[in-house]
Design a protein around this motif. Structure first.
Motif, PDB file in Angstrom:
ATOM      1  N   LEU A 179       0.835  -1.207   0.000  1.00 40.94           N
ATOM      2  CA  LEU A 179       0.000   0.000   0.000  1.00 40.94           C
ATOM      3  C   LEU A 179       0.875   1.264   0.000  1.00 40.94           C
ATOM      4  O   LEU A 179       0.622   2.223  -0.732  1.00 40.94           O
ATOM      5  CB  LEU A 179      -0.924  -0.010   1.223  1.00 40.94           C
ATOM      6  CG  LEU A 179      -2.000   1.066   1.302  1.00 40.94           C
ATOM      7  CD1 LEU A 179      -3.038   0.903   0.181  1.00 40.94           C
ATOM      8  CD2 LEU A 179      -2.726   1.046   2.657  1.00 40.94           C
ATOM      9  N   THR A 180       1.909   1.230   0.817  1.00 37.09           N
ATOM     10  CA  THR A 180       2.821   2.375   0.902  1.00 37.09           C
ATOM     11  C   THR A 180       3.490   2.607  -0.455  1.00 37.09           C
ATOM     12  O   THR A 180       3.513   3.723  -0.983  1.00 37.09           O
ATOM     13  CB  THR A 180       3.901   2.115   1.972  1.00 37.09           C
ATOM     14  OG1 THR A 180       3.258   1.789   3.198  1.00 37.09           O
ATOM     15  CG2 THR A 180       4.790   3.318   2.177  1.00 37.09           C
TER      16      THR A 180
ATOM     17  N   GLY B 206      11.872   1.974  -1.356  1.00 35.69           N
ATOM     18  CA  GLY B 206      13.015   1.119  -0.997  1.00 35.69           C
ATOM     19  C   GLY B 206      13.201   0.993   0.502  1.00 35.69           C
ATOM     20  O   GLY B 206      13.852   0.067   0.979  1.00 35.69           O
ATOM     21  N   THR B 207      12.606   1.947   1.256  1.00 35.48           N
ATOM     22  CA  THR B 207      12.840   1.945   2.711  1.00 35.48           C
ATOM     23  C   THR B 207      11.545   1.696   3.493  1.00 35.48           C
ATOM     24  O   THR B 207      11.493   1.902   4.708  1.00 35.48           O
ATOM     25  CB  THR B 207      13.449   3.286   3.187  1.00 35.48           C
ATOM     26  OG1 THR B 207      12.405   4.275   3.231  1.00 35.48           O
ATOM     27  CG2 THR B 207      14.533   3.799   2.277  1.00 35.48           C
ATOM     28  N   GLU B 208      10.508   1.241   2.807  1.00 32.12           N
ATOM     29  CA  GLU B 208       9.171   1.151   3.416  1.00 32.12           C
ATOM     30  C   GLU B 208       9.118   0.237   4.640  1.00 32.12           C
ATOM     31  O   GLU B 208       8.276   0.418   5.527  1.00 32.12           O
ATOM     32  CB  GLU B 208       8.141   0.644   2.396  1.00 32.12           C
ATOM     33  CG  GLU B 208       7.912   1.549   1.190  1.00 32.12           C
ATOM     34  CD  GLU B 208       8.793   1.180  -0.003  1.00 32.12           C
ATOM     35  OE1 GLU B 208       9.847   0.526   0.204  1.00 32.12           O
ATOM     36  OE2 GLU B 208       8.445   1.543  -1.128  1.00 32.12           O
ATOM     37  N   ALA B 209       9.999  -0.762   4.683  1.00 27.99           N
ATOM     38  CA  ALA B 209       9.935  -1.730   5.786  1.00 27.99           C
ATOM     39  C   ALA B 209      10.258  -1.079   7.137  1.00 27.99           C
ATOM     40  O   ALA B 209       9.865  -1.595   8.189  1.00 27.99           O
ATOM     41  CB  ALA B 209      10.878  -2.900   5.528  1.00 27.99           C
ATOM     42  N   VAL B 210      10.962   0.060   7.085  1.00 25.31           N
ATOM     43  CA  VAL B 210      11.310   0.728   8.354  1.00 25.31           C
ATOM     44  C   VAL B 210      10.038   1.237   9.028  1.00 25.31           C
ATOM     45  O   VAL B 210       9.693   0.850  10.153  1.00 25.31           O
ATOM     46  CB  VAL B 210      12.314   1.885   8.128  1.00 25.31           C
ATOM     47  CG1 VAL B 210      12.602   2.603   9.436  1.00 25.31           C
ATOM     48  CG2 VAL B 210      13.593   1.379   7.477  1.00 25.31           C
TER      49      VAL B 210
ATOM     50  N   ARG C 229       9.868  10.395   5.754  1.00 27.04           N
ATOM     51  CA  ARG C 229       9.850   9.158   4.950  1.00 27.04           C
ATOM     52  C   ARG C 229       9.072   8.064   5.664  1.00 27.04           C
ATOM     53  O   ARG C 229       9.390   6.891   5.584  1.00 27.04           O
ATOM     54  CB  ARG C 229      11.271   8.686   4.632  1.00 27.04           C
ATOM     55  CG  ARG C 229      11.897   9.506   3.546  1.00 27.04           C
ATOM     56  CD  ARG C 229      13.097   8.909   2.899  1.00 27.04           C
ATOM     57  NE  ARG C 229      13.998   9.954   2.491  1.00 27.04           N
ATOM     58  CZ  ARG C 229      13.840  10.715   1.418  1.00 27.04           C
ATOM     59  NH1 ARG C 229      12.810  10.537   0.620  1.00 27.04           N
ATOM     60  NH2 ARG C 229      14.721  11.662   1.127  1.00 27.04           N
ATOM     61  N   ASP C 230       8.031   8.462   6.381  1.00 26.69           N
ATOM     62  CA  ASP C 230       7.290   7.507   7.207  1.00 26.69           C
ATOM     63  C   ASP C 230       5.869   7.254   6.713  1.00 26.69           C
ATOM     64  O   ASP C 230       4.962   7.035   7.518  1.00 26.69           O
ATOM     65  CB  ASP C 230       7.259   8.013   8.662  1.00 26.69           C
ATOM     66  CG  ASP C 230       8.566   7.725   9.382  1.00 26.69           C
ATOM     67  OD1 ASP C 230       9.312   6.845   8.934  1.00 26.69           O
ATOM     68  OD2 ASP C 230       8.836   8.385  10.400  1.00 26.69           O
ATOM     69  N   MET C 231       5.679   7.250   5.410  1.00 29.15           N
ATOM     70  CA  MET C 231       4.341   7.007   4.869  1.00 29.15           C
ATOM     71  C   MET C 231       3.761   5.692   5.411  1.00 29.15           C
ATOM     72  O   MET C 231       2.566   5.599   5.713  1.00 29.15           O
ATOM     73  CB  MET C 231       4.395   6.947   3.344  1.00 29.15           C
ATOM     74  CG  MET C 231       3.063   6.667   2.691  1.00 29.15           C
ATOM     75  SD  MET C 231       1.893   8.025   2.922  1.00 29.15           S
ATOM     76  CE  MET C 231       2.243   9.004   1.475  1.00 29.15           C
ATOM     77  N   GLY C 232       4.610   4.687   5.542  1.00 31.38           N
ATOM     78  CA  GLY C 232       4.145   3.383   6.056  1.00 31.38           C
ATOM     79  C   GLY C 232       3.528   3.527   7.438  1.00 31.38           C
ATOM     80  O   GLY C 232       2.515   2.890   7.748  1.00 31.38           O
TER      81      GLY C 232
ATOM     82  N   ASN D  40      15.495  -3.550   5.387  1.00 34.52           N
ATOM     83  CA  ASN D  40      14.669  -4.029   4.274  1.00 34.52           C
ATOM     84  C   ASN D  40      13.890  -5.279   4.664  1.00 34.52           C
ATOM     85  O   ASN D  40      13.169  -5.845   3.851  1.00 34.52           O
ATOM     86  CB  ASN D  40      15.532  -4.331   3.040  1.00 34.52           C
ATOM     87  CG  ASN D  40      15.884  -3.053   2.309  1.00 34.52           C
ATOM     88  OD1 ASN D  40      15.786  -1.981   2.874  1.00 34.52           O
ATOM     89  ND2 ASN D  40      16.276  -3.157   1.059  1.00 34.52           N
ATOM     90  N   ASN D  41      14.095  -5.712   5.898  1.00 35.73           N
ATOM     91  CA  ASN D  41      13.432  -6.909   6.411  1.00 35.73           C
ATOM     92  C   ASN D  41      12.382  -6.480   7.430  1.00 35.73           C
ATOM     93  O   ASN D  41      12.681  -6.190   8.588  1.00 35.73           O
ATOM     94  CB  ASN D  41      14.501  -7.802   7.059  1.00 35.73           C
ATOM     95  CG  ASN D  41      13.942  -9.081   7.635  1.00 35.73           C
ATOM     96  OD1 ASN D  41      12.769  -9.167   7.983  1.00 35.73           O
ATOM     97  ND2 ASN D  41      14.793 -10.076   7.761  1.00 35.73           N
TER      98      ASN D  41
END
Ligand SMILES: Cc1ncc(C[n+]2csc(CCOP(=O)(O)OP(=O)(O)O)c2C)c(N)n1
Length: 336
Positions: free
Chosen positions: A24-25, A50-54, A73-76, A215-216
């Motif tokens: 979704l992000t 690329g950084t969404e997992a954070v 960068r915290d859309m997630g 990334n995990n």
């Protein structure tokens, strides 16, 4: 670094939910980017590509009444905390139905109804803001925690260090995350700190620290959960460095030509969505069809969000000053 599977205590449903939020992000930001290139959004477009997992990982590990002091960068985290893609899209288009009612734009997102502080633009000022909230939780005896995140560049600012120091001295219930995506705009990590790992900064404040594969999503989630529990039980703060890579420019106007292409190629193979997808399929946790269904649901949501935002009205000019300042109360003449 934690491998998927190793020491992992995450339910199937939660893994699938995190997959959904990652997707979704990614897709929401891709749609925003496309609208940006069509000149339809107001201002710029910063993505977490690329950084969404954070942000997905640390936000997913929070409890309902906790607080996220996010950065840009915290859309997630916005999505995991329940701020809807519709309201976010409308916000980007400057519409009345957006998160700020059309008064602000792009990544300046926050909503206390969802436990997300409005993001102060000055890096890393969300750290001291989060620290203040953690101090309030402690004074009030509330068992809540704060998650605060910033980029690697943000950790070179004075505000970062002041917040880290106070939080550690007072053993505040806050967990600090760093989205170490290797670059602060065009400045590579080696040009802004003389240490190898950002996590070393925590040592100066006697604060426990951890380095995880950013990334995990399972690794970020697991480390966050553990640190929240420690903070909630009076242990104090932890600093968690999430190593990742910013795959787009600083924002969509920036081609990032200063980043070596080989570096991007290398990180492309470690894409956070590919990583969890591979894990879910290889371990027979799900089937491709189930992931396809989730992807289709995400596409529908994004289409709906775009339609909603485009059809929404702009704010009325009379509303310009409402909700900007606190409503004045009648001064009590007896109080000096
Ligand atoms: C105090 C301050 N200085 C400069 C800026 C302008 N600025 C916005 S983002 C950014 C780069 C941030 O890099 P980093 O903290 O590493 O986060 P990343 O972009 O890598 O996620 C800069 C310099 C700002 N917002 N605040």
């Amino acid at each position: 670094m934690l491998e998927y599977g190793e020491d992992m205590d995450i339910k199937r449903d939660d893994l699938l939910q995190m997959y959904y939020y990652l997707r979704l992000t990614r897709r929401l930001e891709e749609r925003i980017t496309s609208l940006y290139h069509q000149g339809k959004i107001l201002g710029g477009a910063w993505t977490s590509n690329g950084t969404e997992a954070v942000s997905v990982g640390y936000a997913y590990a929070l409890e309902k009444n906790d607080i996220a002091a996010t950065y840009f960068r915290d859309m997630g985290a916005f999505l995991v905390r329940g701020i809807s893609p519709k309201r976010i899209m409308a916000h980007y288009l400057g519409k009345k139905t957006g998160v700020s009612g059309g008064k602000d734009g792009n990544v300046h997102i926050g909503d206390l109804n969802h436990g997300v502080f409005g993001f102060p633009s000055h890096l890393a000022d969300n750290y001291p803001v989060g620290t203040g909230a953690a101090l309030a939780f402690m004074i009030r005896g509330e068992k809540k925690v704060v998650a605060a995140c910033t980029g690697d560049g943000g950790t070179s600012r004075g505000d970062f260090h002041e917040a880290m120091n106070l939080a550690s001295v007072r053993k505040l219930p806050i967990v600090f995350f760093c989205n170490n995506n290797q670059y602060a705009y065009s400045t590579p990590l080696r040009m802004q700190m003389a240490i190898k790992d950002v996590a070393e900064r925590a040592l100066a404040y006697g604060m426990p620290n951890k380095i995880v594969d950013g990334n995990n999503v399972a690794a970020v989630y697991t480390a966050a959960k553990e640190a929240y529990e420690y903070a909630r039980n009076g242990g104090g703060p932890t600093f968690i460095e999430c190593k990742t890579m910013r795959m787009h420019g600083h924002s969509e106007h920036d081609s990032a030509k200063y980043v070596p292409r080989e570096l991007l190629e290398e990180w492309k193979k470690k894409d956070p969505i590919l990583t969890i997808e591979k894990f879910l399929l290889e371990n027979n946790i799900t089937k491709k069809e189930e992931l396809d269904d989730i992807d289709a649901r995400v596409e529908e949501e994004i289409d709906e969000a775009e339609r909603f935002a485009i059809e929404s009205p702009f704010p009325d000019p009379e509303e310009t000053f409402t909700g900007v300042y606190a409503t004045p109360v009648e001064a009590d003449e007896n109080v000096m």
